[in-house]
Design a protein around this motif. Structure first.
Motif, mmCIF file in Angstrom:
data_model
loop_
_atom_site.group_PDB
_atom_site.id
_atom_site.type_symbol
_atom_site.label_atom_id
_atom_site.label_comp_id
_atom_site.label_asym_id
_atom_site.label_seq_id
_atom_site.Cartn_x
_atom_site.Cartn_y
_atom_site.Cartn_z
ATOM 1 N N GLN A 29 0.599 -1.454 -0.192
ATOM 2 C CA GLN A 29 -0.085 -0.242 -0.019
ATOM 3 C C GLN A 29 0.569 1.320 -0.323
ATOM 4 N N SER A 30 2.365 0.842 0.394
ATOM 5 C CA SER A 30 2.791 2.140 0.885
ATOM 6 C C SER A 30 3.958 2.726 -0.425
ATOM 7 N N ARG A 31 3.280 1.517 -1.763
ATOM 8 C CA ARG A 31 4.266 1.360 -3.041
ATOM 9 C C ARG A 31 3.653 1.792 -3.758
ATOM 10 N N ALA A 32 1.953 1.261 -3.472
ATOM 11 C CA ALA A 32 1.208 1.757 -5.425
ATOM 12 C C ALA A 32 -0.134 1.900 -4.768
ATOM 13 N N GLU A 33 -0.627 3.285 -5.252
ATOM 14 C CA GLU A 33 -2.218 4.134 -4.583
ATOM 15 C C GLU A 33 -3.389 2.724 -5.185
ATOM 16 N N SER A 34 -3.412 1.541 -6.169
ATOM 17 C CA SER A 34 -4.160 0.865 -6.607
ATOM 18 C C SER A 34 -4.481 0.130 -5.825
ATOM 19 N N CYS A 35 -3.409 -0.645 -4.949
ATOM 20 C CA CYS A 35 -3.136 -1.512 -3.867
ATOM 21 C C CYS A 35 -4.027 -0.916 -2.319
ATOM 22 N N THR A 36 -5.337 -2.218 -2.914
ATOM 23 C CA THR A 36 -6.360 -1.754 -1.734
ATOM 24 C C THR A 36 -7.061 -2.721 -1.914
ATOM 25 N N ILE A 37 -6.971 -4.146 -2.369
ATOM 26 C CA ILE A 37 -7.671 -5.458 -1.635
ATOM 27 C C ILE A 37 -6.624 -6.543 -1.274
ATOM 28 N N PHE A 38 -7.131 -6.402 0.016
ATOM 29 C CA PHE A 38 -6.552 -7.895 0.875
ATOM 30 C C PHE A 38 -7.470 -9.209 0.944
ATOM 31 N N SER A 39 -7.682 -10.064 0.142
ATOM 32 C CA SER A 39 -8.724 -10.913 0.261
ATOM 33 C C SER A 39 -8.066 -12.451 0.638
ATOM 34 N N ALA A 40 -8.752 -12.960 1.755
ATOM 35 C CA ALA A 40 -8.513 -13.878 2.504
ATOM 36 C C ALA A 40 -9.719 -14.557 2.943
ATOM 37 N N SER A 41 -9.320 -15.835 3.853
ATOM 38 C CA SER A 41 -10.288 -16.212 4.403
ATOM 39 C C SER A 41 -11.420 -17.647 3.894
ATOM 40 N N GLY A 42 -11.574 -17.897 5.039
ATOM 41 C CA GLY A 42 -13.366 -18.954 4.527
ATOM 42 C C GLY A 42 -14.121 -19.341 5.943
ATOM 43 N N THR A 43 -14.922 -19.957 5.654
ATOM 44 C CA THR A 43 -16.157 -20.246 6.174
ATOM 45 C C THR A 43 -14.985 -20.881 7.759
ATOM 46 N N GLY A 44 -14.622 -21.443 7.632
ATOM 47 C CA GLY A 44 -14.119 -22.020 8.985
ATOM 48 C C GLY A 44 -13.333 -20.501 9.700
ATOM 49 N N THR A 45 -12.791 -19.729 9.572
ATOM 50 C CA THR A 45 -11.871 -18.639 10.131
ATOM 51 C C THR A 45 -12.808 -17.582 10.152
ATOM 52 N N ALA A 46 -13.740 -17.283 8.984
ATOM 53 C CA ALA A 46 -14.483 -16.043 9.199
ATOM 54 C C ALA A 46 -14.504 -15.301 9.620
ATOM 55 N N LYS A 47 -15.327 -15.832 11.456
ATOM 56 C CA LYS A 47 -14.988 -14.281 12.482
ATOM 57 C C LYS A 47 -14.157 -14.418 12.664
ATOM 58 N N ILE A 48 -12.838 -15.055 12.619
ATOM 59 C CA ILE A 48 -12.119 -14.798 13.683
ATOM 60 C C ILE A 48 -10.977 -14.141 13.147
ATOM 61 N N ASP A 49 -10.936 -14.023 11.487
ATOM 62 C CA ASP A 49 -10.753 -12.777 10.724
ATOM 63 C C ASP A 49 -10.848 -11.648 10.431
ATOM 64 N N LEU A 50 -12.252 -10.914 10.840
ATOM 65 C CA LEU A 50 -12.020 -9.969 10.444
ATOM 66 C C LEU A 50 -11.296 -8.907 11.757
ATOM 67 N N ALA A 51 -11.108 -9.531 12.567
ATOM 68 C CA ALA A 51 -10.403 -8.814 13.460
ATOM 69 C C ALA A 51 -8.758 -8.584 13.067
ATOM 70 N N ILE A 52 -8.557 -8.405 12.131
ATOM 71 C CA ILE A 52 -7.651 -8.121 11.597
ATOM 72 C C ILE A 52 -8.065 -6.598 10.450
ATOM 73 N N PRO A 53 -6.709 -5.903 10.653
ATOM 74 C CA PRO A 53 -7.622 -4.713 10.423
ATOM 75 C C PRO A 53 -7.173 -4.207 8.991
ATOM 76 N N GLU A 54 -6.395 -4.969 8.782
ATOM 77 C CA GLU A 54 -5.729 -4.518 7.089
ATOM 78 C C GLU A 54 -6.370 -5.394 5.823
ATOM 79 N N LEU A 55 -7.111 -6.127 6.531
ATOM 80 C CA LEU A 55 -7.949 -7.554 5.614
ATOM 81 C C LEU A 55 -9.199 -7.005 5.389
#
Length: 372
Positions: free
Chosen positions: A206-232
């Motif tokens: 993100q510090s290098r490219a303004e176009s970098c706006t998507i951090f795509s990850a996670s699945g059903t088993g960790t969905a609630k857990i992963d929402l705690a990652i601010p950058e996601l």
């Protein structure tokens, strides 16, 4: 006899049944959970393989749809769904040519890259077509299946940023190997550890490219857990829509069996042979129920102590767990929670959609067999 209007237990078997009320509940619940965390949802179509269901997910608020293969993306675009992310590397000239052909009708199509040779081939074919393509850098955060190691991600990203035909939109970091860890505390620790590695890479990009706006990850088993990652920024969960025995076997945060999402998808199977002691034979075997995954569960309340086991290509076995257990009679129809929804769905041409136990519609599984 036409199926619409019939009781689901009157259907010819084996067949897949989709409870419309439970499906809608699952879709709304995941969308609300993700939205409350300020994130987006880009669900995976490889779970249900049905463009109609994908449109329901978009109508519920999803920002786009994930596809595992180019052929799945083709079917989705053909059905009028242009915002597709192909989550697997597209590494051959033929596959890339097919991907590029979709850009004429789906300019918001994206894919992932994880190797310089992959980038070079994309550039060559895109230049020939006079087109450009948005891509995510695919990170390997411990699965060892696809992706570049986090330590080498910046080098690969620099290669994308130097391209005239590729635009860096962000990263993908899927940890499929942690989705079914049984204990919640172990699953939480494993997922957060991996996604924090990816988050560090995302901040650099993100510090290098303004176009970098998507951090795509996670699945059903960790969905609630992963929402705690601010950058996601978005979740790729897919199985939540249908559910299966594998996901129902993992713990929730309170230590109970996971019941955040209900088994909207079930399979009906008929008893075709009896008189074999404490077991009966049903017509759903390996050709109907995918074997690797959770153990299928019998939902019929009158048969609480039956265990399903595969019994060959055509047949399954329902065994009594204890002496005195009531066995179903010849011709009885049993309802099962499937082992693993994705490959099980791929065995069938359609869903029998029900409401209140009655068939209300038939949905074509139009992404079925799209393995190329």
């Amino acid at each position: 006899m036409k199926p619409v209007g019939r009781n689901k237990f009157e259907l010819d078997t084996p067949c897949l049944v989709l409870d419309l009320d439970l499906l809608d509940e699952n879709l709304q619940k995941m969308q609300a959970t993700v939205a409350a965390a300020g994130k987006a949802l880009r669900p995976h179509a490889k779970t249900h393989k049905c463009s109609l269901l994908a449109k329901m997910q978009l109508a519920a608020g999803a920002v786009g749809i994930c596809a595992a293969k180019v052929s799945e993306a083709e079917a989705l675009v053909q059905a009028g769904i242009p915002n597709v992310l192909v989550t697997g590397p597209v590494a051959t000239p033929e596959k890339i040519a097919r991907l590029i052909s979709l850009l004429h009708t789906a300019p918001f199509l994206m894919t992932v890259v994880d190797h310089p040779a992959n980038i070079e081939l994309l550039e060559q074919l895109l230049a020939g077509a006079g087109l450009s393509l948005d891509v995510l850098v695919d990170l390997d955060i411990g699965h060892g299946r696809t992706g570049v190691a986090p330590g080498k991600a910046m080098e690969l990203a620099e290669r994308v940023m130097a391209s005239d035909s590729l635009r860096l939109r962000g990263i993908q970091a899927y940890a499929g190997n942690v989705q079914h860890i049984p204990r919640y505390s172990d699953r939480r620790a494993a997922s957060l550890k991996r996604l924090k590695q990816a988050a560090a890479v995302f901040r650099q990009l993100q510090s290098r490219a303004e176009s970098c706006t998507i951090f795509s990850a996670s699945g059903t088993g960790t969905a609630k857990i992963d929402l705690a990652i601010p950058e996601l920024t978005e979740l790729q969960a897919g199985s939540y829509a249908l559910m299966d025995a594998e996901y129902l076997a993992i713990e929730c945060a309170d230590g109970s069996e996971c019941a955040d999402y209900q088994p909207a998808l079930t399979m009906l199977t008929t008893v075709v042979s009896v008189g074999h002691g404490r077991q009966v034979t049903v017509d759903a075997g390996l050709k109907a129920l995918y074997k690797d995954g959770g153990h299928p569960r019998v939902l019929n309340p009158e048969f609480p102590n039956l265990q399903y086991d595969w019994f060959g290509d055509e047949y399954g076995k329902l065994s009594a767990r204890s002496r005195g257990t009531l066995l179903p009679e010849l011709g009885a129809v049993l309802e099962l929670v499937v082992s693993h929804c994705d490959p099980t769905v791929n065995q069938f041409d359609r869903f029998f959609v029900t409401r209140g136990g009655k068939v209300v519609d038939l949905w074509t599984i139009d992404l079925r067999g799209r393995s190329q």
